[in-house]
Structure formats: C-alpha cells, structure tokens
Scaffold this motif. Structure first.
Motif, PDB file in Angstrom:
ATOM      1  N   PRO A 155       0.832  -1.205   0.000  1.00 19.57           N
ATOM      2  CA  PRO A 155       0.000   0.000   0.000  1.00 19.57           C
ATOM      3  C   PRO A 155       0.871   1.261   0.000  1.00 19.57           C
ATOM      4  CG  PRO A 155       0.031  -0.967   2.180  1.00 19.57           C
ATOM      5  CD  PRO A 155       0.794  -1.901   1.275  1.00 19.57           C
ATOM      6  N   ALA A 156       0.973   1.914  -1.153  1.00 15.20           N
ATOM      7  CA  ALA A 156       1.843   3.089  -1.296  1.00 15.20           C
ATOM      8  C   ALA A 156       1.356   4.274  -0.475  1.00 15.20           C
ATOM      9  CB  ALA A 156       1.950   3.467  -2.768  1.00 15.20           C
ATOM     10  N   ASN A 157       0.095   4.262  -0.080  1.00 15.61           N
ATOM     11  CA  ASN A 157      -0.385   5.354   0.771  1.00 15.61           C
ATOM     12  C   ASN A 157       0.065   5.155   2.226  1.00 15.61           C
ATOM     13  OD1 ASN A 157      -2.084   3.134   1.038  1.00 15.61           O
ATOM     14  ND2 ASN A 157      -3.858   4.380   1.557  1.00 15.61           N
ATOM     15  N   VAL A 158       0.594   3.973   2.537  1.00 11.87           N
ATOM     16  CA  VAL A 158       1.076   3.685   3.889  1.00 11.87           C
ATOM     17  C   VAL A 158       2.600   3.638   3.931  1.00 11.87           C
ATOM     18  CG1 VAL A 158       1.086   1.998   5.784  1.00 11.87           C
ATOM     19  CG2 VAL A 158      -1.003   2.367   4.446  1.00 11.87           C
ATOM     20  N   PHE A 159       3.235   2.949   2.959  1.00 11.78           N
ATOM     21  CA  PHE A 159       4.677   2.720   2.981  1.00 11.78           C
ATOM     22  C   PHE A 159       5.405   3.412   1.837  1.00 11.78           C
ATOM     23  CE2 PHE A 159       3.113  -0.951   5.356  1.00 11.78           C
ATOM     24  CZ  PHE A 159       3.966  -0.937   6.444  1.00 11.78           C
ATOM     25  N   VAL A 160       6.666   3.791   2.110  1.00 12.52           N
ATOM     26  CA  VAL A 160       7.559   4.382   1.114  1.00 12.52           C
ATOM     27  C   VAL A 160       8.823   3.531   1.088  1.00 12.52           C
ATOM     28  CG1 VAL A 160       8.908   6.428   0.498  1.00 12.52           C
ATOM     29  CG2 VAL A 160       6.657   6.692   1.569  1.00 12.52           C
ATOM     30  N   ALA A 161       9.282   3.162  -0.117  1.00 12.83           N
ATOM     31  CA  ALA A 161      10.522   2.391  -0.242  1.00 12.83           C
ATOM     32  C   ALA A 161      11.702   3.256   0.183  1.00 12.83           C
ATOM     33  CB  ALA A 161      10.699   1.921  -1.683  1.00 12.83           C
ATOM     34  N   GLN A 162      12.611   2.663   0.946  1.00 10.10           N
ATOM     35  CA  GLN A 162      13.795   3.365   1.433  1.00 10.10           C
ATOM     36  C   GLN A 162      15.030   2.831   0.729  1.00 10.10           C
ATOM     37  OE1 GLN A 162      13.658   5.866   4.075  1.00 10.10           O
ATOM     38  NE2 GLN A 162      11.573   5.704   3.299  1.00 10.10           N
ATOM     39  N   GLN A 163      15.935   3.701   0.375  1.00 10.36           N
ATOM     40  CA  GLN A 163      17.197   3.298  -0.227  1.00 10.36           C
ATOM     41  C   GLN A 163      18.169   2.930   0.890  1.00 10.36           C
ATOM     42  OE1 GLN A 163      17.502   2.955  -3.479  1.00 10.36           O
ATOM     43  NE2 GLN A 163      15.406   3.697  -3.689  1.00 10.36           N
ATOM     44  N   SER A 164      18.877   1.816   0.702  1.00 11.78           N
ATOM     45  CA  SER A 164      19.849   1.392   1.700  1.00 11.78           C
ATOM     46  C   SER A 164      21.005   0.677   1.018  1.00 11.78           C
ATOM     47  CB  SER A 164      19.194   0.457   2.721  1.00 11.78           C
ATOM     48  OG  SER A 164      20.165  -0.067   3.584  1.00 11.78           O
ATOM     49  N   ASP A 165      22.203   1.191   1.213  1.00  3.59           N
ATOM     50  CA  ASP A 165      23.397   0.545   0.656  1.00  3.59           C
ATOM     51  C   ASP A 165      23.697  -0.760   1.381  1.00  3.59           C
ATOM     52  OD1 ASP A 165      23.741   2.635  -1.113  1.00  3.59           O
ATOM     53  OD2 ASP A 165      25.062   3.741   0.238  1.00  3.59           O
ATOM     54  N   ARG A 166      23.248  -0.872   2.645  1.00  9.79           N
ATOM     55  CA  ARG A 166      23.530  -2.066   3.447  1.00  9.79           C
ATOM     56  C   ARG A 166      22.629  -3.235   3.083  1.00  9.79           C
ATOM     57  NH1 ARG A 166      23.015   0.248   9.310  1.00  9.79           N
ATOM     58  NH2 ARG A 166      21.195  -1.029   8.953  1.00  9.79           N
ATOM     59  N   MET A 167      21.457  -2.974   2.549  1.00 11.15           N
ATOM     60  CA  MET A 167      20.478  -4.035   2.324  1.00 11.15           C
ATOM     61  C   MET A 167      20.477  -4.463   0.848  1.00 11.15           C
ATOM     62  SD  MET A 167      16.629  -4.010   3.646  1.00 11.15           S
ATOM     63  CE  MET A 167      15.778  -5.536   3.842  1.00 11.15           C
ATOM     64  N   THR A 168      21.290  -5.455   0.528  1.00  5.07           N
ATOM     65  CA  THR A 168      21.387  -5.914  -0.855  1.00  5.07           C
ATOM     66  C   THR A 168      20.506  -7.122  -1.127  1.00  5.07           C
ATOM     67  OG1 THR A 168      23.285  -7.298  -0.311  1.00  5.07           O
ATOM     68  CG2 THR A 168      23.751  -5.066  -1.098  1.00  5.07           C
ATOM     69  N   ASP A 169      20.049  -7.798  -0.066  1.00 13.32           N
ATOM     70  CA  ASP A 169      19.265  -9.011  -0.241  1.00 13.32           C
ATOM     71  C   ASP A 169      17.776  -8.800   0.019  1.00 13.32           C
ATOM     72  OD1 ASP A 169      19.532  -8.646   2.458  1.00 13.32           O
ATOM     73  OD2 ASP A 169      20.284 -10.647   2.888  1.00 13.32           O
ATOM     74  N   GLY A 170      17.345  -7.544  -0.001  1.00  7.52           N
ATOM     75  CA  GLY A 170      15.933  -7.264   0.224  1.00  7.52           C
ATOM     76  C   GLY A 170      15.612  -5.807   0.048  1.00  7.52           C
ATOM     77  N   GLN A 171      14.469  -5.420   0.577  1.00  6.33           N
ATOM     78  CA  GLN A 171      14.018  -4.037   0.464  1.00  6.33           C
ATOM     79  C   GLN A 171      13.325  -3.625   1.752  1.00  6.33           C
ATOM     80  OE1 GLN A 171      14.433  -1.644  -2.025  1.00  6.33           O
ATOM     81  NE2 GLN A 171      13.524  -0.315  -0.478  1.00  6.33           N
ATOM     82  N   LEU A 172      13.581  -2.407   2.180  1.00  5.02           N
ATOM     83  CA  LEU A 172      12.954  -1.834   3.359  1.00  5.02           C
ATOM     84  C   LEU A 172      11.922  -0.806   2.919  1.00  5.02           C
ATOM     85  CD1 LEU A 172      12.764  -1.087   6.427  1.00  5.02           C
ATOM     86  CD2 LEU A 172      14.684   0.483   6.007  1.00  5.02           C
ATOM     87  N   PHE A 173      10.745  -0.888   3.518  1.00  2.00           N
ATOM     88  CA  PHE A 173       9.689   0.101   3.332  1.00  2.00           C
ATOM     89  C   PHE A 173       9.370   0.652   4.718  1.00  2.00           C
ATOM     90  CE2 PHE A 173       9.275  -3.111   0.096  1.00  2.00           C
ATOM     91  CZ  PHE A 173       9.039  -2.400  -1.069  1.00  2.00           C
TER      92      PHE A 173
END
Length: 138
Positions: free
Chosen positions: A45-63
């Motif tokens: 749900p884009a109205n709830v979460f925003v994707a975050q950029q992270s150099d440390r997280m190469t095996d997934g994605q943080l929202f």
C-alpha cells in the motif's frame, strides 16, 4: 528461477498479501515492487509505505510507513550454511527477538512465523525455506 516464483513477507505489525492484480492494486493505492537482483516481487500500500534506499540491504528491500512507526522488510538470501528450519528459527528467535514475548509461533514443514512484542514494538515475521531449503525468504 524458483526464487522468482516465491516471495515471503516480513512485516512489523502488518501482514500483506502479495497476490494482488497490479492494475487493480494501483487503482486502490497499491504499488508493485520488483527487486532488481533477486527477482521477487510484491504489491504494497503506497499510501502507507515508502521504499527506502539502503546501501547495506542488498538481499531485500525496506519500506517505512509515512508516519515512521512501521517497517516492512522483504528479502531472500542463500542458505549457504544449510541450516535446518528448526535451527534457523532458534537463531532468529535468539538474535533478533531477545527478551520478546511471543504470542503466535506456528511452525510448518517449510515455514514458520514469529509474532509478539518487545518493549513498545510489535513484530510479525514469516520465514519460508524454498528451493529445497537452499533459499530463505523472509
């Protein structure tokens, strides 16, 4: 190849279904995400979460939720140590959720869930062993 067919979700305080029609999802405020290297995809749900950029997280994605109070983390990684489901569950319980109070902990043949509270934080993590246990989705 199997990794592209399988996605699992770790959500802090929230569980999301990933089998959502993309066009319908976008009309309802959901956005599709596909990890460029790992190939898994999901809708959130884009109205709830925003994707975050992270150099440390190469095996997934943080929202992160727009109010900063919730995190959604999705990922997949190789089980190089060939840990069993039981051993990995014990490791996650000990390393990630020390001093937590668990209220939901189902274990099945290929997956488990750890859900509960720690201090003022509520968590829900679902982990699946896929591709014959060679890959761990979380």
């Amino acid at each position: 190849m199997m990794r592209r067919r399988v996605a699992a979700i770790f959500a802090v305080g929230l569980s999301l279904a990933i089998a959502v029609d993309a066009a319908s999802a976008q009309r309802k405020g959901w956005r599709s995400y596909q990890h460029p290297a790992l190939g898994f995809s999901l809708s959130y749900p884009a109205n709830v979460f925003v994707a975050q950029q992270s150099d440390r997280m190469t095996d997934g994605q943080l929202f992160v939720s727009r109010d900063g109070k919730a995190r959604l983390i999705v990922g997949a990684f190789a089980n190089h140590d060939r840990m069993s489901l039981k051993k990995y569950r014990s490791y996650v319980r000990r390393k990630t959720y020390a001093n937590a109070v668990f209220d939901y902990e189902p274990v099945r043949k290929y997956w488990f869930v750890l859900s509960g509270t720690r201090e003022d934080e509520t968590f829900y993590q679902r982990v699946a062993f896929v591709c014959g246990g060679r890959t761990i989705n979380s």
